[in-house]
Scaffold this active site. Structure first.
Site, mmCIF file in Angstrom:
data_model
loop_
_atom_site.group_PDB
_atom_site.id
_atom_site.type_symbol
_atom_site.label_atom_id
_atom_site.label_comp_id
_atom_site.label_asym_id
_atom_site.label_seq_id
_atom_site.Cartn_x
_atom_site.Cartn_y
_atom_site.Cartn_z
ATOM 1 N N ASP A 87 91.007 10.197 31.668
ATOM 2 C CA ASP A 87 90.803 8.761 31.452
ATOM 3 C C ASP A 87 89.718 8.550 30.401
ATOM 4 O O ASP A 87 88.924 9.456 30.122
ATOM 5 C CB ASP A 87 90.431 8.041 32.761
ATOM 6 C CG ASP A 87 89.092 8.468 33.330
ATOM 7 O OD1 ASP A 87 88.754 9.679 33.260
ATOM 8 O OD2 ASP A 87 88.351 7.604 33.858
ATOM 9 N N GLU A 152 87.177 9.329 36.153
ATOM 10 C CA GLU A 152 85.771 9.686 35.936
ATOM 11 C C GLU A 152 84.975 8.502 35.408
ATOM 12 O O GLU A 152 83.847 8.262 35.831
ATOM 13 C CB GLU A 152 85.660 10.873 34.971
ATOM 14 C CG GLU A 152 84.304 11.587 35.030
ATOM 15 C CD GLU A 152 83.223 10.938 34.173
ATOM 16 O OE1 GLU A 152 82.036 11.257 34.369
ATOM 17 O OE2 GLU A 152 83.550 10.105 33.311
HETATM 18 N N1 BES Z 1 80.962 12.822 29.739
HETATM 19 C C1 BES Z 1 80.172 11.745 30.231
HETATM 20 C C2 BES Z 1 78.799 12.193 30.716
HETATM 21 C C3 BES Z 1 77.922 12.701 29.620
HETATM 22 C C4 BES Z 1 77.679 11.944 28.507
HETATM 23 C C5 BES Z 1 77.336 13.916 29.720
HETATM 24 C C6 BES Z 1 76.879 12.422 27.499
HETATM 25 C C7 BES Z 1 76.554 14.382 28.730
HETATM 26 C C8 BES Z 1 76.331 13.650 27.594
HETATM 27 C C9 BES Z 1 80.917 11.045 31.352
HETATM 28 O O1 BES Z 1 82.249 10.812 31.017
HETATM 29 C C10 BES Z 1 80.278 9.710 31.612
HETATM 30 O O2 BES Z 1 80.394 8.850 30.777
HETATM 31 N N2 BES Z 1 79.617 9.547 32.760
HETATM 32 C C11 BES Z 1 79.078 8.280 33.141
HETATM 33 C C12 BES Z 1 78.951 8.202 34.620
HETATM 34 C C13 BES Z 1 80.191 7.788 35.353
HETATM 35 C C14 BES Z 1 79.917 7.766 36.843
HETATM 36 C C15 BES Z 1 80.734 6.459 34.899
HETATM 37 C C16 BES Z 1 77.680 8.103 32.605
HETATM 38 O O3 BES Z 1 76.950 9.077 32.421
HETATM 39 O O4 BES Z 1 77.338 6.942 32.368
HETATM 40 MN MN MN Z 2 83.128 12.493 30.240
HETATM 41 MN MN MN Z 3 82.291 9.000 29.669
#
Ligand code: BES
Ligand code: MN
Ligand code: MN
Length: 466
Positions: A87, A152
């Site tokens: 997604d 995710e």
């Molecule tokens: N891949 C990201 C997390 C990420 C971003 C890790 C940049 C390292 C560097 C992931 O898809 C993401 O966006 N996570 C969200 C949290 C989620 C619970 C919506 C975030 O970190 O805001």
């Molecule tokens: Mn991600």
């Molecule tokens: Mn993300």
């Protein structure tokens, strides 16, 4: 032929296949695109089948499907579980994209599209590597399971229950995730820590309806003011969060790790310029990397209420709202933090308005030791593909399921990300660097070799997360 050679010979096809999946607007938060999300799930399933998985399944959930695939043709060898998400985030603001978000386009050695880096262009490297091993030698050095979810970006609401109820299906010796960034283009890295997250919404209501600000102004409370008053008290002027007990369980940063952070090629000036900030600002007593990687924070993600259109409208809004997120570090507990934040907000709220705090989603932070055999295997694999020994870093972002794997499956996670910090995740013009993508495919192929040989199933795991 080696798997790495196969990867090199199939570069163009791998790029074309990535473009195929990037054309699907699998935006998980948008109910109107549920069909597209499903189409992406089916694409992933077909790709896993073509790569050589002997069993693939689409598991339905209350919302978006989970794709599972496996190849268990190496008895006696370790089993890895590759996690990723198909997604993506919404593409808005669309007018800021140089080329359309779902029309993948190569410019200057980069592939631009929503999901290019987060996470389609990253999880796919493990599918490519798996295919390369099978195609090059008829076998794979490790048993492989793929778990690719479609929620995710909305907080994985259905994945944790799925993991807990499918422990035998997901049993493995290590989890492999590519969904993070390298330290910079010249400095590959393995991530051994992620921040957790608690996301809340604050709703403030004043009167039964919007009021004429001349007829009523000066005689009633304005909810936008009440909200501003609340938000202004969440942090002090220096950037420390004022919620009582917020820092209670924060694990202290050790001298050894602080020194390791200091050795990294980070420059505050370059960092500041790269984001167009006038000054850097954060909790006193900590460096920028410490603030992002090892300290919790609270941020306002959005704030609205009243009239925001062009021109003027004289109105006292009936309500005002804010989206607030808190990034957490081990050993903070998201539920406890939400309770503390809620109690504090209610306490400081002016009594003349009604304030409610909604919990949107939460996830645990994660921190692993760097000396685990699986992480060392990943380090060797990255060195072979990128020509440089990676540094170990933490990330300020969150992938809550990593802590779930730790807690439920009790195996180490290897975070071998190939993104860059200017890849524009969640923003217009998201991209993936093609050198990183191609090297990433090779690194993933080497990782399977390293985990297949140099990784003892019996080695003590590196769990330290509570
Ligand atoms: N891949 C990201 C997390 C990420 C971003 C890790 C940049 C390292 C560097 C992931 O898809 C993401 O966006 N996570 C969200 C949290 C989620 C619970 C919506 C975030 O970190 O805001
Ligand atoms: Mn991600
Ligand atoms: Mn993300």
């Amino acid at each position: 032929m080696s798997a790495a050679e196969y990867v090199r010979q199939n570069r163009d096809r791998y790029l074309d296949e990535l473009k195929d999946v990037l054309r699907i607007p699998s935006v998980s938060t948008d109910p109107k695109r549920a069909g597209e999300v499903r189409r992406a799930a089916e694409w992933v399933r077909n790709r896993l089948t073509r790569a050589g998985c002997t069993k693939t399944t689409i598991y339905e959930t209350a919302r978006h499907p989970i794709v599972y695939g496996e190849w268990l043709g190496a008895p006696g060898r370790p089993t890895i579980l590759v996690y990723g998400h198909y997604d993506v985030q919404p593409e808005d603001p669309v007018e800021l994209w140089a080329t359309p978000a779902f029309t993948p386009t190569v410019r200057d050695g980069r592939l631009y599209a929503r999901g290019a880096c987060d996470d389609k262009g990253q999880f796919i490297i493990h599918v490519n590597a798996f295919e390369a091993h099978l195609a090059a030698s008829g076998t794979c050095p490790v048993n492989v399971k793929f778990l690719i979810e479609g929620e995710e970006e909305i907080g994985s609401p259905n994945l944790e229950p799925f993991i807990s109820s499918h422990k035998p299906l997901l049993a493995c010796d290590a989890v492999v995730v590519s969904d993070t960034a390298m330290f910079d283009k010249k400095t590959p890295s393995i991530v051994h820590g992620l921040r957790g997250l608690s996301y809340i919404q604050v709703d403030v209501r004043g009167t039964a309806r919007d009021l004429h600000s001349g007829t009523f102004g000066g005689a009633v409370i304005n909810p936008a003011f009440a909200l501003a008053h609340i938000i202004a008290q969440l942090k002090d002027a220096r950037g420390k969060v004022r919620i009582p007990g917020f820092y209670d369980r924060v694990r202290k940063l050790g001298t050894r790790e602080r020194r390791a952070f200091q050795k990294l090629p980070h420059s505050d000036a370059t960092f500041r310029k790269s984001i167009g900030a006038k000054v850097l600002f954060g909790e006193p007593g900590f460096t920028t990397l410490e603030r992002i990687w090892a300290r919790p924070t609270l941020e306002v993600n959005g704030i609205w209420g009243g009239f925001t259109g062009e021109g003027a409208k004289t109105v006292i809004p009936a309500e005002a709202h804010a989206k607030i997120s808190m990034r957490l570090v081990p050993d903070q507990r998201p539920k406890e933090i939400v309770a503390k934040a809620t109690a504090f907000i209610k306490k400081i709220a002016p009594k003349s308005v009604d304030v409610t705090v909604q919990h949107i989603h939460s996830g645990d932070g994660w921190l692993a030791e760097t000396d685990h055999a699986a992480l060392q295997a990943a380090s060797r694999a990255v060195k072979k593909a990128f020509g440089k020994t990676p540094v170990f870093t933490r990330e300020g972002g969150s992938i809550p399921v990593v802590a779930t794997f730790d807690r439920v499956l009790r195996v180490p996670s290897v975070l071998m990300g190939i993104g860059l910090h200017d890849d524009n995740l969640h923003a217009p013009n998201e991209k993936i660097d093609l050198d990183n993508f191609f090297n990433g495919n090779e690194a993933a192929a080497y990782l399977m070799e390293e985990l297949g040989s140099g990784f003892s199933k019996k080695s003590p795991d590196s769990r330290r997360n509570s």
